[in-house]
Write a protein that holds these residues in place. Sequence first.
Motif, PDB file in Angstrom:
ATOM      1  N   LEU A   7       0.988  -1.250  -0.102  1.00 31.21           N
ATOM      2  CA  LEU A   7      -0.139  -0.027   0.038  1.00 31.21           C
ATOM      3  C   LEU A   7       0.904   1.218   0.079  1.00 31.21           C
ATOM      4  N   ARG A   8       0.436   2.220  -0.849  1.00 33.90           N
ATOM      5  CA  ARG A   8       1.229   3.436  -0.954  1.00 33.90           C
ATOM      6  C   ARG A   8       0.229   4.657  -0.631  1.00 33.90           C
ATOM      7  N   PHE A   9       0.624   5.113   0.457  1.00 39.76           N
ATOM      8  CA  PHE A   9      -0.022   6.438   0.952  1.00 39.76           C
ATOM      9  C   PHE A   9       0.782   7.574   0.491  1.00 39.76           C
ATOM     10  N   GLY A  38     -11.378  -6.492  -0.694  1.00 39.45           N
ATOM     11  CA  GLY A  38     -12.305  -6.263   0.448  1.00 39.45           C
ATOM     12  C   GLY A  38     -11.851  -6.059   1.957  1.00 39.45           C
ATOM     13  N   SER A  39     -10.774  -6.650   2.423  1.00 38.25           N
ATOM     14  CA  SER A  39     -10.407  -6.495   3.727  1.00 38.25           C
ATOM     15  C   SER A  39      -9.485  -5.263   3.710  1.00 38.25           C
ATOM     16  N   VAL A  40      -8.683  -4.864   2.665  1.00 33.13           N
ATOM     17  CA  VAL A  40      -7.991  -3.516   2.885  1.00 33.13           C
ATOM     18  C   VAL A  40      -8.882  -2.335   2.565  1.00 33.13           C
ATOM     19  N   LEU A  41      -9.816  -2.452   1.825  1.00 29.83           N
ATOM     20  CA  LEU A  41     -10.529  -1.274   1.771  1.00 29.83           C
ATOM     21  C   LEU A  41     -11.564  -0.996   2.691  1.00 29.83           C
ATOM     22  N   ARG A  42     -12.145  -2.011   3.525  1.00 26.51           N
ATOM     23  CA  ARG A  42     -12.776  -1.985   4.784  1.00 26.51           C
ATOM     24  C   ARG A  42     -11.659  -1.453   5.752  1.00 26.51           C
ATOM     25  N   ASP A  43     -10.768  -1.659   5.824  1.00 22.99           N
ATOM     26  CA  ASP A  43      -9.399  -1.354   6.856  1.00 22.99           C
ATOM     27  C   ASP A  43      -9.311   0.143   6.715  1.00 22.99           C
ATOM     28  N   LEU A  44      -9.178   0.360   5.256  1.00 22.07           N
ATOM     29  CA  LEU A  44      -9.015   1.977   5.010  1.00 22.07           C
ATOM     30  C   LEU A  44     -10.199   2.771   5.331  1.00 22.07           C
ATOM     31  N   ALA A  45     -11.252   2.201   5.031  1.00 22.05           N
ATOM     32  CA  ALA A  45     -12.371   2.920   5.407  1.00 22.05           C
ATOM     33  C   ALA A  45     -12.629   3.157   6.953  1.00 22.05           C
ATOM     34  N   GLN A  46     -12.317   2.298   7.544  1.00 16.70           N
ATOM     35  CA  GLN A  46     -12.286   2.295   9.031  1.00 16.70           C
ATOM     36  C   GLN A  46     -11.250   3.524   9.552  1.00 16.70           C
ATOM     37  N   LEU A  47     -10.011   3.135   9.161  1.00 17.56           N
ATOM     38  CA  LEU A  47      -8.936   4.314   9.355  1.00 17.56           C
ATOM     39  C   LEU A  47      -9.566   5.745   9.000  1.00 17.56           C
ATOM     40  N   LYS A  48     -10.027   5.884   7.704  1.00 12.29           N
ATOM     41  CA  LYS A  48     -10.485   7.286   7.386  1.00 12.29           C
ATOM     42  C   LYS A  48     -11.525   7.671   8.390  1.00 12.29           C
ATOM     43  N   GLU A 146     -12.515  13.411   0.815  1.00 13.13           N
ATOM     44  CA  GLU A 146     -12.441  12.338   0.206  1.00 13.13           C
ATOM     45  C   GLU A 146     -11.013  11.767  -0.108  1.00 13.13           C
ATOM     46  N   TRP A 147     -10.706  10.549   0.163  1.00  9.83           N
ATOM     47  CA  TRP A 147      -9.425   9.711  -0.276  1.00  9.83           C
ATOM     48  C   TRP A 147      -9.848   8.885  -1.619  1.00  9.83           C
ATOM     49  N   THR A 148      -8.938   9.028  -2.469  1.00  8.10           N
ATOM     50  CA  THR A 148      -8.957   8.349  -3.870  1.00  8.10           C
ATOM     51  C   THR A 148      -8.082   7.085  -3.668  1.00  8.10           C
ATOM     52  N   VAL A 149      -8.546   6.197  -4.174  1.00  9.53           N
ATOM     53  CA  VAL A 149      -7.390   5.094  -4.043  1.00  9.53           C
ATOM     54  C   VAL A 149      -7.510   4.075  -5.459  1.00  9.53           C
ATOM     55  N   LYS A 150      -6.479   3.649  -5.740  1.00 10.67           N
ATOM     56  CA  LYS A 150      -6.281   2.778  -6.850  1.00 10.67           C
ATOM     57  C   LYS A 150      -5.916   1.375  -6.151  1.00 10.67           C
ATOM     58  N   VAL A 151      -6.584   0.443  -7.189  1.00  9.45           N
ATOM     59  CA  VAL A 151      -6.633  -0.879  -6.761  1.00  9.45           C
ATOM     60  C   VAL A 151      -6.125  -1.758  -7.889  1.00  9.45           C
ATOM     61  N   SER A 152      -5.149  -2.397  -7.766  1.00 14.79           N
ATOM     62  CA  SER A 152      -4.448  -3.164  -8.989  1.00 14.79           C
ATOM     63  C   SER A 152      -5.552  -4.314  -9.287  1.00 14.79           C
ATOM     64  N   GLY A 153      -5.210  -5.012 -10.618  1.00 15.80           N
ATOM     65  CA  GLY A 153      -6.053  -6.277 -10.703  1.00 15.80           C
ATOM     66  C   GLY A 153      -5.052  -7.113 -10.032  1.00 15.80           C
ATOM     67  N   HIS A 154      -5.719  -8.480  -9.686  1.00 16.37           N
ATOM     68  CA  HIS A 154      -4.815  -9.346  -9.255  1.00 16.37           C
ATOM     69  C   HIS A 154      -3.828  -9.721  -9.912  1.00 16.37           C
ATOM     70  N   SER A 155      -2.491  -9.696  -9.221  1.00 13.45           N
ATOM     71  CA  SER A 155      -1.266  -9.881  -9.645  1.00 13.45           C
ATOM     72  C   SER A 155      -0.894  -9.316 -11.138  1.00 13.45           C
ATOM     73  N   LEU A 183     -15.229   0.819  -2.194  1.00 14.36           N
ATOM     74  CA  LEU A 183     -15.607  -0.155  -1.289  1.00 14.36           C
ATOM     75  C   LEU A 183     -17.003  -0.925  -1.646  1.00 14.36           C
ATOM     76  N   ALA A 184     -17.867   0.164  -2.258  1.00 14.13           N
ATOM     77  CA  ALA A 184     -19.262  -0.619  -2.736  1.00 14.13           C
ATOM     78  C   ALA A 184     -18.875  -1.354  -3.821  1.00 14.13           C
ATOM     79  N   GLU A 185     -18.021  -1.045  -4.786  1.00 10.94           N
ATOM     80  CA  GLU A 185     -17.936  -1.905  -6.081  1.00 10.94           C
ATOM     81  C   GLU A 185     -17.060  -3.241  -5.913  1.00 10.94           C
ATOM     82  N   LEU A 186     -15.954  -2.975  -5.445  1.00 11.33           N
ATOM     83  CA  LEU A 186     -15.006  -3.978  -5.283  1.00 11.33           C
ATOM     84  C   LEU A 186     -15.372  -5.011  -4.064  1.00 11.33           C
ATOM     85  N   VAL A 187     -15.795  -4.675  -3.046  1.00 12.45           N
ATOM     86  CA  VAL A 187     -16.530  -5.592  -2.137  1.00 12.45           C
ATOM     87  C   VAL A 187     -17.730  -6.293  -2.621  1.00 12.45           C
TER      88      VAL A 187
END
Length: 194
Positions: A7-9, A38-48, A146-155, A183-187
């Motif tokens: 994860l890059r902040f 799902g896990s990372v995005l939920r954790d980021l939402a909780q952190l934010k 708002e935070w913006t996120v980028k999520v790579s495809g699997h590998s 969070l809504a789309e990927l989870v």
Amino acid sequence: MSTRSQLRFVQRVEQTGETDGSADRVAQVYRHSDGYPGSVLRDLAQLKELLDATRAERGPGYTAATFVFLDKLSTVDLYLDGDPERTIDAAQPADLLEPSNMEHLDQPLFLLGHGVENPADGIHGDEEYLYVVELPTTNAFDEPTEWTVKVSGHSAFPRWDGPADEAFERASWQFHGPLEDALAELVRDEAIVK
């Protein structure tokens, strides 16, 4: 089985002086387990949510450190190991760090599982996901934004022991947008696949 991730902040900082343009302030974290979106995005939402409520967001370094801290807190129950005799006294949390109190563990997993990475170094090579969390450039006393996120495809990025910047530059991103939308789309997508 572990799902490793990086994860890059990142925060955009306008440079002043002889050169025009901007530079990124970057803090990078390796997460050994639960690196799927799902896990990372939920954790980021909780952190934010926590940082917004406390007005404690102070840029990439602090945000990355708090991410690791909260992730570590969530695994402290591994220390208890299901033994009703083993507890953590909130008035004496330092007892948790007493090595003799960890003799029952093969590995103290809550002490492992994360690394603070040098963004100039290569990534490990066994990660399955890359994330970029783009933090707004704001004053701590401004209203949260708002935070913006980028999520790579699997590998979906190159794997080699070269500069991490190139892996992040060449990654194929399955999502780029607001954290809430990710969070809504990927989870939702993970729930459909399972």
